[in-house]
Design a protein around this motif. Structure first.
Motif, PDB file in Angstrom:
ATOM      1  N   GLU A 110      48.061  23.309  30.348  1.00 51.83           N
ATOM      2  CA  GLU A 110      49.073  23.333  29.286  1.00 51.83           C
ATOM      3  C   GLU A 110      48.679  24.300  28.170  1.00 51.83           C
ATOM      4  O   GLU A 110      49.522  25.043  27.651  1.00 51.83           O
ATOM      5  CB  GLU A 110      49.258  21.924  28.729  1.00 51.83           C
ATOM      6  N   VAL A 111      47.399  24.310  27.821  1.00 52.71           N
ATOM      7  CA  VAL A 111      46.931  25.229  26.778  1.00 52.71           C
ATOM      8  C   VAL A 111      47.033  26.674  27.253  1.00 52.71           C
ATOM      9  O   VAL A 111      47.465  27.566  26.502  1.00 52.71           O
ATOM     10  CB  VAL A 111      45.482  24.886  26.377  1.00 52.71           C
ATOM     11  N   LEU A 112      46.652  26.924  28.500  1.00 49.41           N
ATOM     12  CA  LEU A 112      46.731  28.287  29.042  1.00 49.41           C
ATOM     13  C   LEU A 112      48.174  28.777  29.067  1.00 49.41           C
ATOM     14  O   LEU A 112      48.462  29.923  28.697  1.00 49.41           O
ATOM     15  CB  LEU A 112      46.144  28.321  30.454  1.00 49.41           C
ATOM     16  N   ILE A 117      48.886  32.899  29.195  1.00 45.31           N
ATOM     17  CA  ILE A 117      47.913  33.380  30.187  1.00 45.31           C
ATOM     18  C   ILE A 117      48.559  33.390  31.572  1.00 45.31           C
ATOM     19  O   ILE A 117      49.162  32.407  31.995  1.00 45.31           O
ATOM     20  CB  ILE A 117      46.663  32.490  30.201  1.00 45.31           C
ATOM     21  N   ARG A 118      48.401  34.494  32.260  1.00 40.43           N
ATOM     22  CA  ARG A 118      48.895  34.612  33.636  1.00 40.43           C
ATOM     23  C   ARG A 118      47.771  34.668  34.659  1.00 40.43           C
ATOM     24  O   ARG A 118      47.965  34.332  35.825  1.00 40.43           O
ATOM     25  CB  ARG A 118      49.768  35.867  33.774  1.00 40.43           C
ATOM     26  N   GLN A 119      46.577  35.121  34.227  1.00 35.61           N
ATOM     27  CA  GLN A 119      45.420  35.196  35.118  1.00 35.61           C
ATOM     28  C   GLN A 119      44.184  34.785  34.325  1.00 35.61           C
ATOM     29  O   GLN A 119      43.936  35.304  33.234  1.00 35.61           O
ATOM     30  CB  GLN A 119      45.253  36.611  35.669  1.00 35.61           C
ATOM     31  N   GLY A 143      51.408  27.927  37.451  1.00 37.49           N
ATOM     32  CA  GLY A 143      51.717  29.292  37.840  1.00 37.49           C
ATOM     33  C   GLY A 143      50.741  30.322  37.311  1.00 37.49           C
ATOM     34  O   GLY A 143      51.124  31.459  37.007  1.00 37.49           O
ATOM     35  N   ILE A 144      49.475  29.958  37.206  1.00 33.57           N
ATOM     36  CA  ILE A 144      48.441  30.838  36.659  1.00 33.57           C
ATOM     37  C   ILE A 144      47.432  31.162  37.754  1.00 33.57           C
ATOM     38  O   ILE A 144      46.883  30.255  38.393  1.00 33.57           O
ATOM     39  CB  ILE A 144      47.730  30.173  35.466  1.00 33.57           C
ATOM     40  N   ASP A 145      47.169  32.444  37.996  1.00 35.72           N
ATOM     41  CA  ASP A 145      46.175  32.848  38.992  1.00 35.72           C
ATOM     42  C   ASP A 145      44.776  32.564  38.463  1.00 35.72           C
ATOM     43  O   ASP A 145      44.467  32.851  37.298  1.00 35.72           O
ATOM     44  CB  ASP A 145      46.296  34.346  39.304  1.00 35.72           C
ATOM     45  N   VAL A 146      43.915  32.028  39.327  1.00 36.41           N
ATOM     46  CA  VAL A 146      42.555  31.669  38.935  1.00 36.41           C
ATOM     47  C   VAL A 146      41.559  32.539  39.699  1.00 36.41           C
ATOM     48  O   VAL A 146      41.585  32.592  40.932  1.00 36.41           O
ATOM     49  CB  VAL A 146      42.269  30.178  39.205  1.00 36.41           C
ATOM     50  N   LEU A 147      40.680  33.203  38.962  1.00 30.43           N
ATOM     51  CA  LEU A 147      39.624  34.031  39.534  1.00 30.43           C
ATOM     52  C   LEU A 147      38.282  33.341  39.350  1.00 30.43           C
ATOM     53  O   LEU A 147      38.041  32.704  38.319  1.00 30.43           O
ATOM     54  CB  LEU A 147      39.571  35.399  38.840  1.00 30.43           C
ATOM     55  N   GLN A 191      42.494  37.237  31.689  1.00 33.74           N
ATOM     56  CA  GLN A 191      42.860  37.318  30.271  1.00 33.74           C
ATOM     57  C   GLN A 191      42.032  36.360  29.411  1.00 33.74           C
ATOM     58  O   GLN A 191      42.157  36.344  28.191  1.00 33.74           O
ATOM     59  CB  GLN A 191      44.341  36.990  30.108  1.00 33.74           C
ATOM     60  N   GLY A 192      41.207  35.604  30.042  1.00 31.98           N
ATOM     61  CA  GLY A 192      40.331  34.661  29.378  1.00 31.98           C
ATOM     62  C   GLY A 192      39.527  33.947  30.442  1.00 31.98           C
ATOM     63  O   GLY A 192      39.696  34.207  31.638  1.00 31.98           O
ATOM     64  N   VAL A 193      38.646  33.045  30.025  1.00 30.95           N
ATOM     65  CA  VAL A 193      37.793  32.323  30.975  1.00 30.95           C
ATOM     66  C   VAL A 193      37.747  30.847  30.602  1.00 30.95           C
ATOM     67  O   VAL A 193      37.522  30.492  29.436  1.00 30.95           O
ATOM     68  CB  VAL A 193      36.365  32.909  31.006  1.00 30.95           C
ATOM     69  N   ILE A 194      37.975  29.995  31.608  1.00 27.50           N
ATOM     70  CA  ILE A 194      37.837  28.551  31.451  1.00 27.50           C
ATOM     71  C   ILE A 194      36.358  28.181  31.540  1.00 27.50           C
ATOM     72  O   ILE A 194      35.691  28.521  32.526  1.00 27.50           O
ATOM     73  CB  ILE A 194      38.598  27.800  32.552  1.00 27.50           C
TER      74      ILE A 194
END
Length: 233
Positions: A110-112, A117-119, A143-147, A191-194
């Protein structure tokens, strides 16, 4: 004010952060001497880690189900599992309870999404980075791509989490390993890191990098504070 139940001790180092942040959040919202109503069941982490290493997730589910039920019986209105990795068994825990489980990946997603954030990059234990229970939830529900980092980086991150962070060891050399992984993920388009292990925020701070960091411990706590106080997002 609702009472929040915590399943902690996985590790206790990060559970301390949960306890402090929950009380700080309630005090910030209510002021004065207000604090959170908390029921904590702190598990023995050596037993948990051994079963994780063996891949015995059914035994782990059984342990967390019983711990969750004990917190419910003690009067909790909702439950937090104070670790990302053990959300692998969150479906089993929720199925056994009549109180809601506030899922850490949902709070993070939800925060992303709100941040556009898309990726996103993901750091955590090997289980969190490599198994689908966490990545798929964010990808499919938000709907967010995770790397994730490459294999060598994943191995180093996993080792540091269990051999250092879970034992209260903070080192500059290990911080550099994490920062290199964060930079590499950003270079691949994140675009950021969890910070997808509740101990990582003990080592890496937003001031350490220009890459936006999403601390799942704080995100989870913020969700819980709004929930216990019935505050709309």
């Amino acid at each position: 004010m609702k009472t929040i139940g915590l399943l902690g001790g996985m590790s206790w180092e990060s559970t301390v952060s949960y306890y402090r942040a929950l009380n700080e959040g309630v005090k910030a919202a209510r002021g004065g001497l207000h604090s959170a109503r908390i029921i904590l069941n702190s598990l023995e982490f050596a037993e948990i880690e051994t079963l994780q290493s063996k891949g015995d997730w059914q035994a782990l589910a059984d342990i967390l189900v019983e711990a969750g039920l004990s917190v419910e019986r003690a009067g909790a209105d909702g439950l937090l599992i104070c670790t990302n990795t053990m959300h692998k068994v969150a479906p089993e825990v929720q199925a056994a309870l009549s109180i809601p489980l506030l899922h850490i990946a949902d709070a993070t997603g939800e925060v992303l999404k709100s941040a556009g954030i898309r990726q996103i990059g993901l750091l955590g234990t090997r289980y969190t980075m490599e198994q689908p229970f966490y990545r798929d939830r964010i990808e499919q529900q938000f709907g967010i791509d995770v790397l994730v980092p490459d294999l060598a980086e994943r191995d180093a991150i996993h080792r540091i989490i269990f051999e250092e962070l879970c034992q209260g060891v903070i080192s500059d050399a290990s911080r550099s390993v994490f920062l290199d992984a964060i930079s590499a993920l950003a270079g691949r388009g994140a675009q950021g890191v969890i910070l997808g292990c509740t101990e990582i925020a003990l080592l890496v701070k937003p001031s350490d990098t220009d890459v936006p960091l999403f601390d799942t411990t704080q995100i989870h706590v913020d969700q819980a504070v709004r929930w216990v106080l019935d505050i709309a997002r």
